[in-house]
Design a protein around this motif. Sequence first.
Motif, PDB file in Angstrom:
ATOM      1  N   LYS A  65       0.946  -1.154  -0.132  1.00 25.40           N
ATOM      2  CA  LYS A  65       0.037  -0.202  -0.171  1.00 25.40           C
ATOM      3  C   LYS A  65       0.749   1.533  -0.258  1.00 25.40           C
ATOM      4  N   PRO A  66       0.642   2.382  -0.802  1.00 28.60           N
ATOM      5  CA  PRO A  66      -0.885   2.958  -1.402  1.00 28.60           C
ATOM      6  C   PRO A  66      -0.511   2.213  -3.132  1.00 28.60           C
TER       7      PRO A  66
ATOM      8  N   PHE B 135      -4.004  -3.594  -3.799  1.00 34.43           N
ATOM      9  CA  PHE B 135      -5.696  -4.026  -3.615  1.00 34.43           C
ATOM     10  C   PHE B 135      -5.989  -5.153  -4.268  1.00 34.43           C
ATOM     11  N   ARG B 136      -5.488  -4.687  -5.934  1.00 35.78           N
ATOM     12  CA  ARG B 136      -5.777  -5.549  -7.265  1.00 35.78           C
ATOM     13  C   ARG B 136      -5.974  -6.853  -6.481  1.00 35.78           C
ATOM     14  N   LEU B 137      -4.609  -6.953  -5.459  1.00 36.94           N
ATOM     15  CA  LEU B 137      -3.853  -8.434  -5.030  1.00 36.94           C
ATOM     16  C   LEU B 137      -4.746  -8.726  -4.305  1.00 36.94           C
TER      17      LEU B 137
ATOM     18  N   ARG C  22     -16.154  -4.056  -2.907  1.00 37.92           N
ATOM     19  CA  ARG C  22     -15.390  -4.379  -2.039  1.00 37.92           C
ATOM     20  C   ARG C  22     -15.392  -2.940  -0.702  1.00 37.92           C
ATOM     21  N   VAL C  23     -15.006  -3.368   0.118  1.00 38.06           N
ATOM     22  CA  VAL C  23     -14.607  -1.837   1.517  1.00 38.06           C
ATOM     23  C   VAL C  23     -13.362  -2.336   1.402  1.00 38.06           C
ATOM     24  N   MET C  24     -12.600  -1.525   2.144  1.00 38.40           N
ATOM     25  CA  MET C  24     -11.436  -0.858   2.831  1.00 38.40           C
ATOM     26  C   MET C  24     -11.329  -0.292   4.381  1.00 38.40           C
TER      27      MET C  24
ATOM     28  N   ASP D 152      -4.533   4.243   3.444  1.00 40.83           N
ATOM     29  CA  ASP D 152      -5.043   2.850   2.717  1.00 40.83           C
ATOM     30  C   ASP D 152      -6.906   3.369   2.618  1.00 40.83           C
ATOM     31  N   ILE D 153      -7.153   4.640   3.146  1.00 36.93           N
ATOM     32  CA  ILE D 153      -8.202   5.198   2.603  1.00 36.93           C
ATOM     33  C   ILE D 153      -8.658   5.567   1.271  1.00 36.93           C
ATOM     34  N   ALA D 154      -7.175   6.922   0.681  1.00 36.38           N
ATOM     35  CA  ALA D 154      -7.632   7.257  -0.308  1.00 36.38           C
ATOM     36  C   ALA D 154      -7.419   6.540  -1.689  1.00 36.38           C
ATOM     37  N   PRO D 155      -6.114   5.636  -1.656  1.00 30.89           N
ATOM     38  CA  PRO D 155      -5.658   4.452  -2.626  1.00 30.89           C
ATOM     39  C   PRO D 155      -7.125   3.598  -2.986  1.00 30.89           C
ATOM     40  N   ALA D 156      -7.506   3.147  -2.199  1.00 30.12           N
ATOM     41  CA  ALA D 156      -8.960   2.059  -2.011  1.00 30.12           C
ATOM     42  C   ALA D 156      -9.573   2.385  -2.748  1.00 30.12           C
ATOM     43  N   ALA D 157      -9.955   4.352  -2.242  1.00 33.42           N
ATOM     44  CA  ALA D 157     -11.348   5.071  -3.273  1.00 33.42           C
ATOM     45  C   ALA D 157     -10.990   4.806  -4.585  1.00 33.42           C
TER      46      ALA D 157
END
Length: 217
Positions: A160-161, A166-168, A177-179, A187-192
């Motif tokens: 991360k990030p 995240f794709r893996l 999908r929920v982070m 954690d938050i910004a790259p998942a969003a």
Amino acid sequence: MPAAVVFDCFDTLIMSRPLPGPEEFTTCLAEVLALDRRCAGEVVHTVFSAVFAAMADRSALQPPTMGLLDEALRERGEPRESADLEKALWHALGCADPGQYALCEPAADAMRRAAAAGHTVRVISNCYLPGNLMLRLMHRMKVPEVYDRTLFTADGGPKKPDPRAFRLIGEGDFERRVMVGDSEEIDIAPAAALGWDTVRVDPGGPDLTDLLTLLDL
């Protein structure tokens, strides 16, 4: 529709005091691996430098901790068995200290409830401990064993990030999908940015109500 719910580990599922620094790491390596302090210090410098360089570059793959440690020792004519290296990392990263880590009960409860409702639960962590020791630590901390997949960066690979991490961890036929994590930056910004739902956890007062609401639990 069941979702993939991905939990960050440290400061989300497992709370941690500040990790031991290079001096403590050096002392531990010298004691556990029976090295003189000069050699132990050189090994620690080599390992930390490689890991920190990878962490500073968002797109760089993280090198495996065990491989770095093994190579640094062999270069100095001090090879050790894998079991000894694992013991050294376990102690150096505070896992033998009963006060270093603690389970986040609200996160653990949310994890159980998400799994019981049919959601797929997974765990991701930017870490220094190899995967087998991470699983050992999670078991010792009584993290609910309801997850079907983990991604521990100390085994080598994207972290991360980096979107690849995240794709893996999010692989599969999921519409949602929920982070769940503590860090806005990693954690938050790259998942969003990938279109995931996100729930930020405050380590100082963890409250998973937003996740339970999101999943209608």
